[in-house]
Design a protein around this motif. Sequence first.
Motif, PDB file in Angstrom:
ATOM      1  N   GLN A   1      -4.026   6.542   7.605  1.00 32.37           N
ATOM      2  CA  GLN A   1      -4.477   5.320   6.938  1.00 32.37           C
ATOM      3  C   GLN A   1      -5.030   4.348   7.966  1.00 32.37           C
ATOM      4  OE1 GLN A   1      -1.535   2.891   4.848  1.00 32.37           O
ATOM      5  NE2 GLN A   1      -3.035   2.386   3.282  1.00 32.37           N
TER       6      GLN A   1
ATOM      7  N   THR B   1       1.507  -3.477   5.117  1.00 29.68           N
ATOM      8  CA  THR B   1       0.707  -4.366   4.281  1.00 29.68           C
ATOM      9  C   THR B   1       1.540  -5.471   3.637  1.00 29.68           C
ATOM     10  OG1 THR B   1      -0.810  -2.543   3.842  1.00 29.68           O
ATOM     11  CG2 THR B   1      -0.891  -4.400   2.315  1.00 29.68           C
TER      12      THR B   1
ATOM     13  N   THR C   1       5.878   2.007   5.944  1.00 28.59           N
ATOM     14  CA  THR C   1       5.166   2.520   7.116  1.00 28.59           C
ATOM     15  C   THR C   1       3.856   1.815   7.426  1.00 28.59           C
ATOM     16  OG1 THR C   1       4.128   4.240   5.771  1.00 28.59           O
ATOM     17  CG2 THR C   1       6.142   4.836   6.909  1.00 28.59           C
ATOM     18  N   CYS C   2       3.181   1.226   6.413  1.00 26.65           N
ATOM     19  CA  CYS C   2       1.827   0.719   6.694  1.00 26.65           C
ATOM     20  C   CYS C   2       1.810  -0.748   7.101  1.00 26.65           C
ATOM     21  CB  CYS C   2       0.897   0.958   5.505  1.00 26.65           C
ATOM     22  SG  CYS C   2       1.111  -0.177   4.119  1.00 26.65           S
TER      23      CYS C   2
ATOM     24  N   THR D   1      -1.113   1.486  16.292  1.00 26.08           N
ATOM     25  CA  THR D   1      -0.326   0.830  15.245  1.00 26.08           C
ATOM     26  C   THR D   1       0.321  -0.445  15.783  1.00 26.08           C
ATOM     27  OG1 THR D   1       0.108   2.939  14.167  1.00 26.08           O
ATOM     28  CG2 THR D   1       1.619   1.142  13.655  1.00 26.08           C
TER      29      THR D   1
ATOM     30  N   GLN E   1      -6.441  -1.967   9.270  1.00 27.76           N
ATOM     31  CA  GLN E   1      -6.494  -2.659   7.971  1.00 27.76           C
ATOM     32  C   GLN E   1      -5.988  -4.093   8.050  1.00 27.76           C
ATOM     33  OE1 GLN E   1      -3.556  -1.254   4.945  1.00 27.76           O
ATOM     34  NE2 GLN E   1      -3.010   0.267   6.450  1.00 27.76           N
TER      35      GLN E   1
ATOM     36  N   SER F   1       0.825  -1.209   0.000  1.00 32.76           N
ATOM     37  CA  SER F   1       0.000   0.000   0.000  1.00 32.76           C
ATOM     38  C   SER F   1       0.855   1.253   0.000  1.00 32.76           C
ATOM     39  CB  SER F   1      -0.970  -0.010   1.182  1.00 32.76           C
ATOM     40  OG  SER F   1      -1.793   1.111   1.148  1.00 32.76           O
ATOM     41  N   CYS F   2       1.555   1.542   1.107  1.00 30.85           N
ATOM     42  CA  CYS F   2       2.242   2.838   1.207  1.00 30.85           C
ATOM     43  C   CYS F   2       3.525   2.870   0.386  1.00 30.85           C
ATOM     44  CB  CYS F   2       2.551   3.146   2.664  1.00 30.85           C
ATOM     45  SG  CYS F   2       3.904   2.143   3.342  1.00 30.85           S
TER      46      CYS F   2
END
Lengths: 329, 403
Positions: free
Chosen positions: B351, A285, A282-283, B106, B355, A277-278
């Motif tokens: 974000q 995924t 950082t994300c 997070t 997720q 994704s990012c």
Amino acid sequence: MHETTERTHAAPGGMATDVAMLRVTAKTRVAAGVVTVQLAAPDGGRLPDWTPGAHVDLTFGNGLTRQYSLCGDRWDAGTYRVGVLLEPAGRGGSSYVHEQLEPGHLVGIGGPRNNFPLVPADAYLFIAGGIGITPLLPMIAQAQLLGADWRLLYGGRQRSSMAFLDELAGYGERVQVAPQDEVGLLDLPTFLGRPRAGVRVYCCGPAPLLAAAEATCADWPPHSLRTERFVAAEQGAPALSTPFEVELRRSGRRVTVTPDVSVLQAVAGAGVDVLSSCRQGTCGTCETAVLDGRPDHRDSLLDDDERAAGDCMYICVSRSCTERLVLDL
Amino acid sequence: MTTTAPTAIGLPVSDADPFSHEVLEDPTPFHAQLRDAGPVVYLDRYDVYAFGRHEQVHAALVDWQQFQSAAGVGLSNFRYEKPWRPPSLVLEADPPRHDAPRRVLTKVLGPRALRRLHEQWVADAEVLVDQVLAAGAEFDAVPALAEAFPLRVFPDAVGLPAQGRENLLPYGDHAFNAFGPPNDLVARGNPRVAELSAWVGAQCAREVLAPQGFGADIWAAADRGDITHEQAPLVVRSLLTAGVDTTVHGLSAVLYAVATNPDQWRRLRAQPELARVAFDEAVRWESPVQTFFRTATTDVAVAGHVVPEGKKILMFLASANRDPRRWADPDAFDLGRDPSGHVGFGMGIHQCVGQHVARLEAEALLTALARRVATIEPAGPTKRHHNNTLRAWESIPVRMLPA
């Protein structure tokens, strides 16, 4: 010296073809033995977000990787700033920055990561020793922005070697500058006062200062003191800036990752889709399990223990320290 | 939508109402008109600046410096209007206040933290699918699977008590309606706001939450000083507001997608490892969260126009996710596509922090179905559920034939 061994791992011509690279846009001498280095994306775009206390891993053309606290303004999304002290007895990172790094050069980048985050509090007491001021600078800016009650005690060998005094002057009496040749060692008990709740003490500097802060805060409520100590991260092998091989065990494929592509791109090129994704580390995924080999972590997510475990990596940014990586893909 | 002649500075103006029942029933034609009208369109009915193209939506999502969230991510501007509830410490916050609560969530909801749940959720999904199939081949996939599975695993993972869980969906539904204008959808939810808010608030207390779970993890972070004890209940509240409805509608989206694209279901059955890709492709294709607002912190230049300081920006995530400037054949649900880069979970510092939880739920449910179900087909007329922010189904009758 270790330099010779480390150099043998550097790619010919440095790392100019790597994907995660920043360009040096300015280098400024800000005190005796201290320079600041400003970095930007080669295309001038946004850099990954960071929070006060964060550091980046910079990899130089001589193959050395070093960690530096970010000490710029996070509202400027296109620029990072780090401060670097010349350490003649060091292992070559600081002398490279001082003597060879110039505007226009490219450096490899990992992170930002934050092991030293500023937590919410009514009041902060900041203690800096020498170049340990760097992570505290953005914390101070933030404490000021939030209207928190804060004070800084800043020590150094002598006034001329203490960086950012000009920037700190604007804060007035909240800042106590204490050069050792003028006033002696930092008087922590006086600065910290009696133990109390609701106050966070942040300390960054040489090991003896951190030890003194820990001793002085022994009677404070738990978690009052937060410190950062930059231990030279001893990786088993330096990060590779040459091509490496990735084996995708479940699909039974192998792919060579050249310096100009990410592992994610290389894997996709081999016909194996990994969700991402990012694409900035950082994300989270694109988390991928590592079955063998040693990842070169460049994400913003894993803490030191998780990195040491070496059992997973974020393949949008992270690479390899070994010539072969085996992934559960 | 009626798009009038561009204004003096060339900004297209529209009198359309994106929150009308007509658009909520089928937003696709409106999104196409919006994208084609220009990169920025002024919606004069609400005095907001709309972005419908992927490029501008993505840029606004990541640029927290110029597009702030602390003035609310709905139409209501918190600079001038009182929020209907205390603002979220993550969704409706900017740096620096956003930093600490976000960092805690997070970690608590990160992929590594979820590993301990993986096995249990896979087993739970298999039990649920077996129960549903045993009761008959024809059923409504929304209550039977899309609602049942998240409600089975998520409240347990948070550590909620068994009683009162039926309040989660109505509370979330109202919270997402409240990001829109004060229309009939909001009015319909208003009578229960006090009661539902009180229930949700009560569940955030440490003594109500189980000793292990996401809720307890958040309180433990407060004990370590990573957030304050005053912040902890509101951080828990974020899980209860944003963690259920969104996932339900994401699962509905992927179930509808495979029911109406039998070739893609066959593909998923042949390659169950595509479960995560299938879910993200469904999130791109349907965008369970359709829109969010931001507020300009300064006069922001966007594609030759200026969004004035203090004005609201309406980002159409759903439209960006089907922008033909970004996606080939955007209206197709296609497991051969790499949906990475969709903005269905947002992008940047805000974000979706849950997720990975959503993907794990979807992976568990889709994998269980792929093992047991040969074909999925529609078994009657579907019915949409209208919400100002969410793209939702009320009913998806399906027939599933066992493998």
